[in-house]
Design a protein around this motif. Sequence first.
Motif, mmCIF file in Angstrom:
data_model
loop_
_atom_site.group_PDB
_atom_site.id
_atom_site.type_symbol
_atom_site.label_atom_id
_atom_site.label_comp_id
_atom_site.label_asym_id
_atom_site.label_seq_id
_atom_site.Cartn_x
_atom_site.Cartn_y
_atom_site.Cartn_z
ATOM 1 N N ASN A 1 -14.500 58.676 10.089
ATOM 2 C CA ASN A 1 -15.123 59.975 10.139
ATOM 3 C C ASN A 1 -15.878 60.442 8.506
ATOM 4 O O ASN A 1 -16.685 60.702 8.728
ATOM 5 N N ASN A 2 -15.319 59.448 7.645
ATOM 6 C CA ASN A 2 -16.262 59.589 6.255
ATOM 7 C C ASN A 2 -17.661 58.885 6.377
ATOM 8 O O ASN A 2 -18.165 58.979 6.211
ATOM 9 N N ILE A 3 -17.518 57.465 7.401
ATOM 10 C CA ILE A 3 -18.772 56.895 7.427
ATOM 11 C C ILE A 3 -19.798 57.600 7.878
ATOM 12 O O ILE A 3 -20.822 58.048 7.735
ATOM 13 N N ILE A 4 -19.298 58.081 9.652
ATOM 14 C CA ILE A 4 -20.752 59.361 10.131
ATOM 15 C C ILE A 4 -20.822 60.361 9.522
ATOM 16 O O ILE A 4 -21.888 60.269 9.502
ATOM 17 N N GLY A 5 -19.908 60.742 8.956
ATOM 18 C CA GLY A 5 -19.809 62.327 7.903
ATOM 19 C C GLY A 5 -20.371 61.285 7.105
ATOM 20 O O GLY A 5 -22.215 62.404 6.921
ATOM 21 N N MET A 6 -20.460 60.852 6.145
ATOM 22 C CA MET A 6 -22.100 60.425 5.245
ATOM 23 C C MET A 6 -23.604 60.469 5.838
ATOM 24 O O MET A 6 -24.075 60.502 4.764
ATOM 25 N N PHE A 7 -23.531 59.347 6.760
ATOM 26 C CA PHE A 7 -24.443 58.771 7.330
ATOM 27 C C PHE A 7 -25.319 60.145 7.547
ATOM 28 O O PHE A 7 -26.883 59.872 7.813
ATOM 29 N N THR A 8 -24.784 60.964 8.667
ATOM 30 C CA THR A 8 -25.240 61.830 9.181
ATOM 31 C C THR A 8 -25.393 62.986 8.228
ATOM 32 O O THR A 8 -26.704 63.263 8.262
ATOM 33 N N ARG A 9 -24.649 62.836 7.334
ATOM 34 C CA ARG A 9 -25.102 64.515 6.537
ATOM 35 C C ARG A 9 -26.485 63.542 5.318
ATOM 36 O O ARG A 9 -27.165 64.300 4.884
ATOM 37 N N GLY A 10 -26.426 62.199 5.588
ATOM 38 C CA GLY A 10 -27.209 61.458 4.635
ATOM 39 C C GLY A 10 -28.964 62.066 5.024
ATOM 40 O O GLY A 10 -29.460 62.242 4.010
ATOM 41 N N TRP A 11 -29.245 60.908 6.481
ATOM 42 C CA TRP A 11 -29.929 61.651 6.494
ATOM 43 C C TRP A 11 -30.013 61.980 8.383
ATOM 44 O O TRP A 11 -31.282 62.389 8.452
ATOM 45 N N LEU A 12 -29.479 61.144 8.433
ATOM 46 C CA LEU A 12 -29.879 60.934 10.081
ATOM 47 C C LEU A 12 -29.614 62.750 10.821
ATOM 48 O O LEU A 12 -29.278 62.996 11.828
ATOM 49 N N GLY A 13 -28.176 63.333 10.245
ATOM 50 C CA GLY A 13 -28.117 64.154 10.811
ATOM 51 C C GLY A 13 -26.938 63.873 11.975
ATOM 52 O O GLY A 13 -27.311 62.272 12.305
#
Lengths: 234, 405
Positions: free
Chosen positions: B44-56
């Motif tokens: 959830n951390n990783i998903i949260g980070m990369f989705t919030r990072g740029w990808l959505g």
Amino acid sequence: MSDKKIIIKTENLKKDYKEDGVVVHAVRGIDFMIEKGEFSAIVGPSGCGKTTLLNLISGLDTPDEGKVWLDGKLISDMSGKELSDFRRDNIGFIFQAYNLIPVLTVEENIEYIMLLQGIGKKERHNRVIEILEEVGLSGLENRRPTQLSGGQQQRVTIARAMVSKPKIILADEPTANLDSKTGTELLDMMAELNEKTGMTFLFSTHDKMVMERARRVVVLKDGMIVDKKEIDIV
Amino acid sequence: MLFLKMAFRNIFRQKRRTFFTALTMIGGFALACISIGWADGSYNNIIGMFTRGWLGHIQIHYKDYLDKPSIYKTIDNYNEIGKKIMEIKGVKSWTARVYSAGLASFKDKTSGVSIIGIDPEKEDKTTDFHKKIINGDYFKAGVKNQVLIGKGLAKIIKAKAGDKIILVSQAADGSMANDIFTVSGIVSTDDDLFDRTSFYMKLDDAREFLVLGNKVHEIAVTVDKLKEVKKIDKKISLVLKNTDLSVASWQEFAKDFYKAMKADKGGMWISLFVIILVVAVGVLNTILMSVLERIREYGVLKALGTRPGDIILLVLYEANIIAVFSIFIGAIIGFAVNYYLSLHGIHLSQSFTYGGMKFSEIMTEINLRSFIIPGITVLLTTVIVGFFPALKAAKTDPAKSLRFH
Ligand SMILES: Nc1ncnc2c1ncn2[C@@H]1O[C@H](COP(=O)(O)OP(=O)(O)O)[C@@H](O)[C@H]1O
Ligand SMILES: [Mg+2]
């Protein structure tokens, strides 16, 4: 005799055991009757089939052949649950080895059957106190069985067997583990309770003192009745 | 009540055995609890980070834009679409982007760049974009032709905040596009490769520069709850049913990561199964031993008129009292460990980059399922495994067991 009620009746009871391929004829065709309120004994040497006979009477064991009537009911006709409930309500057991439940206190051991019967807390307690007085153990209701002597434990067993007021008390060599003085005391007590309550007592024993107090004596040898004595107590 | 009381007292008859059974259960529960918290938390951390990072969480493009990007594969009337998306419950934010390529020159240096047009306000809401600026400032409202450049690109063309860069590209109408942009800040995203070409401009500037009119190339959407991504993805698809646009959730556009995560979570179930096995063997051993020891007692109970069902209950109560107690202790341990790791995390010996984010630490998570799954597992295992010894106790032949030896 005809006006007296027959409470235990057996007809041609047979039971074989097989051990290591050897067949033991433990009970070989036994017919007898016990009247309501009697104080009777099955006697005979060790291995003659006393325990087996008592187990067949109480329905703890099933005969290979023959029938048992208790209080007019044919117990071989009963289902497992029916028989279990019948035993709970009509038979009290006294064992040679006491067989009290070690994790339960004296009071809890005695009230166990009443609990199964759904009797209320207050009545249970009153009856426990009452019976403890009768068997001479007043004040010991909170002890654990391991904190009692053999004679005291057997008194608890007697109380447990009688407290729910069953019609029949079956006692398999109840004095065999006790010294003779304690045994005699217990027998006198049971004879007294028999008089007082009118419950039917059937013992198995090779204790002379039991025989002396019995109204009827059935002598077994090798799984068969070899003698019957009826003593009229006037 | 009576049987519960008896069961409770029976537990203390063999203290050593009870202790080791409880230890097995506590260990099993805590391990399962921690491993679930770890797996859920890290992903959830990783998903949260990369989705919030740029990808959505969800992206919208023209049909095959992702496979074969082209300036002509556009989303028309993006503002209307964005408004409709915001009406869907659970959507947190959306932002539109324009992509193209061009040549940037500063003094005597020239470099190929990726032109990225972003909506200053919406982008910041969606991906916290301003946090990526390591030098200079974010876009200012009302100022035209500002640009944010990646830190790698800044190095290559030796530009800093305030410098004026000439950008050349081809516009959507086929004409030559060129204009001068002022560097407002330097951006770092953890993805060095990306930072070597990234050339961010305001969405309005980009649309004008590339003559795109009311068109964009990408809409990125974030949602409130990760769990709802698929549901919201479906709802957006419904809104865009009769268009040439395609909707993809992170599970689709980050397919490789998703597959690896699922495989890894499968591994979690296997370890859970091993834990079940260990607990099962421990429980079976304990219950079977105590039943065999007390067969005479069960014989007495049956002789006294106890029904077989009550004896099954008695045996199962005993095992389950230990189980409930163990779950309680295990939950305390699991909570403590997961709580500690959720604050301090675990440092990875090798960090990795995904979706423009760098991961060097993994946090666990405290969630309900990391307690419920192991709890149910331990209880169910106890009941199932305990049932056979219980049945054996219930089937005790009183005549045989009472025979005095
Ligand atoms: N479960 C059993 N398996 C094999 N033999 C048995 C079993 N129960 C009793 N017997 C045999 O049956 C005979 C009668 O036993 P029992 O009824 O216990 O006698 P008693 O109680 O008079 O000493 C003995 O020879 C005994 O060994
Ligand atoms: Mg015997």
